[in-house]
Design a protein around this motif. Sequence first.
Motif, PDB file in Angstrom:
ATOM      1  N   ARG B  62       0.807  -1.216   0.000  1.00 30.43           N
ATOM      2  CA  ARG B  62       0.000   0.000   0.000  1.00 30.43           C
ATOM      3  C   ARG B  62       0.842   1.270   0.000  1.00 30.43           C
ATOM      4  O   ARG B  62       0.485   2.279   0.577  1.00 30.43           O
ATOM      5  N   LYS B 177     -13.752   7.322 -10.978  1.00 27.08           N
ATOM      6  CA  LYS B 177     -14.720   6.260 -11.235  1.00 27.08           C
ATOM      7  C   LYS B 177     -14.205   4.912 -10.764  1.00 27.08           C
ATOM      8  O   LYS B 177     -14.861   3.905 -10.934  1.00 27.08           O
ATOM      9  N   ARG B 178     -12.993   4.894 -10.211  1.00 24.52           N
ATOM     10  CA  ARG B 178     -12.401   3.595  -9.886  1.00 24.52           C
ATOM     11  C   ARG B 178     -12.817   3.092  -8.520  1.00 24.52           C
ATOM     12  O   ARG B 178     -12.647   1.913  -8.220  1.00 24.52           O
ATOM     13  N   GLU B 180     -13.189   1.697  -5.094  1.00 19.69           N
ATOM     14  CA  GLU B 180     -12.350   0.944  -4.172  1.00 19.69           C
ATOM     15  C   GLU B 180     -11.015   0.533  -4.788  1.00 19.69           C
ATOM     16  O   GLU B 180     -10.010   0.414  -4.103  1.00 19.69           O
ATOM     17  N   GLU B 181     -11.021   0.307  -6.107  1.00 16.94           N
ATOM     18  CA  GLU B 181      -9.795  -0.190  -6.737  1.00 16.94           C
ATOM     19  C   GLU B 181      -8.748   0.894  -6.885  1.00 16.94           C
ATOM     20  O   GLU B 181      -7.591   0.611  -7.192  1.00 16.94           O
TER      21      GLU B 181
END
Lengths: 144, 416
Positions: B62, B177-178, B180-181
């Motif tokens: 992360r 628009k992504r 959670e990804e």
Amino acid sequence: MPKVKRSRKPPPDGWELIEPTLDELDQKMREAETESHEGKRIVEALWPIFRIHHQRSRYIFDLFYKRKAISRELYDYCLKENIADKNLIAKWKKPGYENLCCLRCIQTRDTNFATNCVCRVPKTKLEEGKIVECVNCGCRGCSG
Amino acid sequence: MATSKGANTYNRQNWEDSDFPTLCQTCLGDNPYIRMMKDKYGMECKVCERPFTVFRWCPGARMRFKKTEVCQTCAKLRNICQTCLLDLEYGLPTQVRDAALKVHESMPKSDVNKEFYTQNMEREIANSDGTTAVGPYAGGGKSQNSHEMLMKLARTAPYYKRNRPHVCSFWVKGECKRGEECPYRHEKPTDPDDPLSDQNIRDRYYGINDPVAEKLMSRYSTLPKLEPPEDKSVCTLYVGNLGEDEITETDLRNYFYQFGELRAVSLVIRQQCAFIQFTTRAAAEEAVEKTFNKLVMHGRRLNIKWGKSPGQTADGGGNLVDTGPALPPCESLLCLCISVASSLFQLFLLLLASWTTSACTLLPWQVCPCRDHCLPLPLWRHWLLLQDVSKPDKCSHQFCISCFLQPFGCHPLPLG
């Protein structure tokens, strides 16, 4: 791609049963090809193509190996006419690759550290709560 | 500037090719196993504009990928990390470090001068053995006082938050628009009017107009100081945050003895604090100055305060044993005994040492000296320095008295 008719031979028996589905998939593929790329990332542009290609190969594969609904001749005809991807189907027969999304995701030569795509990592091995969407084909995990 | 490697090699500017980056702990991340990508002449250095070898890696889960930004020569000249441009030793901006060490160097900033300077410095680095600093920091230039400032401002642990992904610019506009990804952070961005959000890599390198440095300097100037109480009879310090069973009375005694004679050390286990009473006011003041906000023992930062004067103890002074300055210095008596005993031992051991013919001070019946349970330096009085008389500079091992009296770890065999 079944656009070009390569053989003059008439298709084997049972073709009329699978033809409507294949036509439908073909239509979807056309739509995906002509769809606008506006607002998409560069890598996202090819994802629907890969998905429909997978879907079509899967349809033939399931009909012959799982449901045993079509004859050997018809299956061979589909492979020969490139309606189903025979390389992809060859991978599906191997243990661990039953749900493989596309061939690019297992092509280790294309990556920096000679690794598979992240979608090939089993869900249990991924860290908790990590959402994967692979760059090659938008797969969200195809390995258990 | 030479932009390509031509056939002419005369006085050509070197392109830098390195095998390993110069990085700080934070930039490397928490994972000890790192895979790095190496790109030879991948980018131009953001300071000297020469092509250099770029390294790229992911500093942990992360986190965003990081890469080296300035070339190794530039980094070595300022002793900074190639990626974050913070000092390698203290993790501070160069402006703060230079101000504290009082290093005034003027690196040329114009094109040709810069080239010439880099060329000279590169030659100097090549000629040095790699263990000593080259350039403006060659002499060290450290004074005790400035060192203290650096120690106060420096981070003690790596700050991995710095490696987090950037804030998603689409999300800020409300268009991401992504969901959670999205690998970028969906967080409120920092205020654009904040001076910290306007940083320039060259200014940070040369140590001018660095907003982070200014923030740190202003923080240092407003650091809290502990004022000694009016009452001159107060010689007691309060030490808090001791934790449960972690820091013993012996630890405290050993540590605070360096500032002067102790009259009493009383530990209040229930409240995890202790009271340390010095015999003199001067010792207590020195102890406060040296330890306030600085003392770290067994990994815990101890809380130092002045004790209450005897008049104030009634209103909540706690278990403070403050009986005024009239008490005899009990500690010093003990010390006297020990030092007498130690000098006797010393005499005895010196005699022994003179008997032996070995080059080293290790006597034939001694196992390795007890380096493992060394007492801290302030207890040097309790120690014997044993040295070969014939070769005083050859080696010197320290033995503590307690080792001879109650041996553990190393066992000097009986003399018989």
